[in-house]
Design a protein around this motif. Structure first.
Motif, mmCIF file in Angstrom:
data_model
loop_
_atom_site.group_PDB
_atom_site.id
_atom_site.type_symbol
_atom_site.label_atom_id
_atom_site.label_comp_id
_atom_site.label_asym_id
_atom_site.label_seq_id
_atom_site.Cartn_x
_atom_site.Cartn_y
_atom_site.Cartn_z
ATOM 1 N N THR A 55 0.822 -1.212 0.000
ATOM 2 C CA THR A 55 0.000 0.000 0.000
ATOM 3 C C THR A 55 0.854 1.259 0.000
ATOM 4 O O THR A 55 0.563 2.225 -0.713
ATOM 5 C CB THR A 55 -0.934 -0.001 1.216
ATOM 6 N N ALA A 56 1.908 1.276 0.804
ATOM 7 C CA ALA A 56 2.770 2.458 0.876
ATOM 8 C C ALA A 56 3.401 2.768 -0.473
ATOM 9 O O ALA A 56 3.466 3.933 -0.894
ATOM 10 C CB ALA A 56 3.853 2.247 1.935
ATOM 11 N N ASN A 57 3.839 1.711 -1.171
ATOM 12 C CA ASN A 57 4.424 1.919 -2.498
ATOM 13 C C ASN A 57 3.395 2.442 -3.483
ATOM 14 O O ASN A 57 3.688 3.314 -4.313
ATOM 15 C CB ASN A 57 5.014 0.603 -3.016
ATOM 16 N N ASN A 58 2.161 1.891 -3.390
ATOM 17 C CA ASN A 58 1.105 2.334 -4.298
ATOM 18 C C ASN A 58 0.770 3.808 -4.082
ATOM 19 O O ASN A 58 0.629 4.575 -5.037
ATOM 20 C CB ASN A 58 -0.152 1.479 -4.100
ATOM 21 N N ILE A 59 0.639 4.189 -2.816
ATOM 22 C CA ILE A 59 0.289 5.573 -2.497
ATOM 23 C C ILE A 59 1.387 6.519 -2.984
ATOM 24 O O ILE A 59 1.108 7.559 -3.597
ATOM 25 C CB ILE A 59 0.054 5.738 -0.986
ATOM 26 N N TYR A 60 2.630 6.146 -2.730
ATOM 27 C CA TYR A 60 3.731 7.012 -3.145
ATOM 28 C C TYR A 60 3.819 7.098 -4.662
ATOM 29 O O TYR A 60 4.063 8.174 -5.224
ATOM 30 C CB TYR A 60 5.052 6.491 -2.573
ATOM 31 N N PHE A 81 1.328 6.723 -6.906
ATOM 32 C CA PHE A 81 0.248 7.560 -7.432
ATOM 33 C C PHE A 81 0.445 9.032 -7.058
ATOM 34 O O PHE A 81 0.067 9.924 -7.827
ATOM 35 C CB PHE A 81 -1.103 7.060 -6.930
ATOM 36 N N ALA A 82 1.059 9.286 -5.909
ATOM 37 C CA ALA A 82 1.342 10.675 -5.520
ATOM 38 C C ALA A 82 2.335 11.303 -6.492
ATOM 39 O O ALA A 82 2.173 12.463 -6.900
ATOM 40 C CB ALA A 82 1.889 10.724 -4.094
#
Length: 324
Positions: free
Chosen positions: A201-206, A208-209
């Motif tokens: 999740t952390a990688n996905n959020i970063y 997309f950010a």
């Protein structure tokens, strides 16, 4: 060093320092490797030649020591950096039977590729800023684009993108992995993240950010160009300057951004077959096309550089047009 876990035959590797990834993007070219190798080598050599020619021309000609040409040299230097993150490994794989890359080499390639991409966006942004000030505030141009400001902008184009990339690679390096097969010509962050055994999740959020940040950045550049178009409509001299220095910049920015967006979307949601082929083509586009064409559409299109190159190669004295 981060500890990586890789599953093999249902088990887990205890030491990731010996981990290698298998690249599968060249499976289709096995019967024509010599042709692909020749084309790739020729493309790489031409890319280096046109970028080095422009950089050397600007460096040796004192009359070209202006912000626009300095920013252009920075763009060309980044183009050499970007091409060199892709071509050497591709050429090596075209001559090898097994297409593999070590874990450390994969992370290094990810850092280099994404560093190139983010530096490209930053370089295009400061070039747009330079053109905005030159066209909309011509009387204040010298006061705004001082040598100190130019140096600060150049530092920003490298420091911030490399910091963004380092954070992304750090988030990926902490992940345990459950696979070693990469269905692409080279390592990318999301392809490695998809091999993880744990929540990403952390990688996905970063990720997309970063996508949102740079798409927004491109949008702001387009908006600023709206003001340039308005200024160009009112003045013929401004219109000529806009067509010669701004239109190629805007076109390349849109192509570069579009190819990155499609590559990111196919990396996350694309499957095999024709989608895999299209994904590889898009990946090659943003690593191959901009470094090759930037010196042409930015440099040769500018009269000052074009005339200097012609003079240097023909050894003829030619009259220079007015500076842009």
């Amino acid at each position: 060093m981060p500890r990586v876990i890789v599953m093999i035959m249902g088990g887990v590797l205890e030491n990731h320092s010996d981990t290698v990834f298998f690249l599968h993007g060249l499976n289709e070219s096995a019967s024509s490797r010599q042709i692909y190798f020749s084309l790739a080598l020729a493309s790489y050599v031409v890319t280096l030649l046109v970028n080095v020619t422009l950089i050397v021309t600007v460096c040796v000609e004192k009359t070209l020591h202006e912000p626009i040409y300095i920013f252009l040299c920075n763009l060309c230097f980044n183009g050499i950096f970007g091409a060199s993150t892709f071509y050497p490994k591709l050429l090596s794989d075209l001559l090898a039977e097994a297409h593999v890359i070590s874990y450390a080499g994969c992370l290094t390639q990810i850092f280099a590729v994404y560093g190139y991409v983010f530096c490209e966006f930053a370089s295009l942004t400061i070039m747009a800023l330079d053109r905005y000030v030159a066209i909309c505030w011509p009387l204040r141009y010298r006061a705004v684009m001082t040598p100190r400001m130019v140096a600060q902008l150049l530092a920003l184009t490298w420091c911030l993108p490399l910091l963004e990339t380092a954070i992304g690679v750090g988030l990926t390096a902490r992940l345990p992995l459950c696979g070693r097969h990469i269905h692409k010509l080279f390592c990318t962050n999301w392809v490695v993240v998809k091999l993880s055994c744990v929540d990403t999740t952390a990688n996905n959020i970063y990720g997309f950010a970063l996508i949102f940040l740079h798409i927004s950045q491109a949008g702001l550049i387009v908006v600023s160009y709206g003001h340039l178009v308005h200024a160009a409509v009112r003045s013929q001299s401004v219109r000529r300057k806009f067509v010669q220095t701004c239109m190629p910049h805007l076109l390349t920015l849109l192509i570069f951004t579009g190819s990155l967006v499609f590559d990111a979307l196919f990396s996350r949601y694309g499957g095999g077959g024709q989608l895999q082929i299209l994904q590889n083509m898009l990946a090659v586009e943003f690593l191959v096309v901009p470094p090759l064409v930037n010196p042409v559409i930015y440099g040769i299109n500018l009269h000052q550089i074009r005339w200097r190159i012609v003079r240097n190669f023909t050894q003829k004295d030619v009259a220079l047009p007015d500076s842009h």
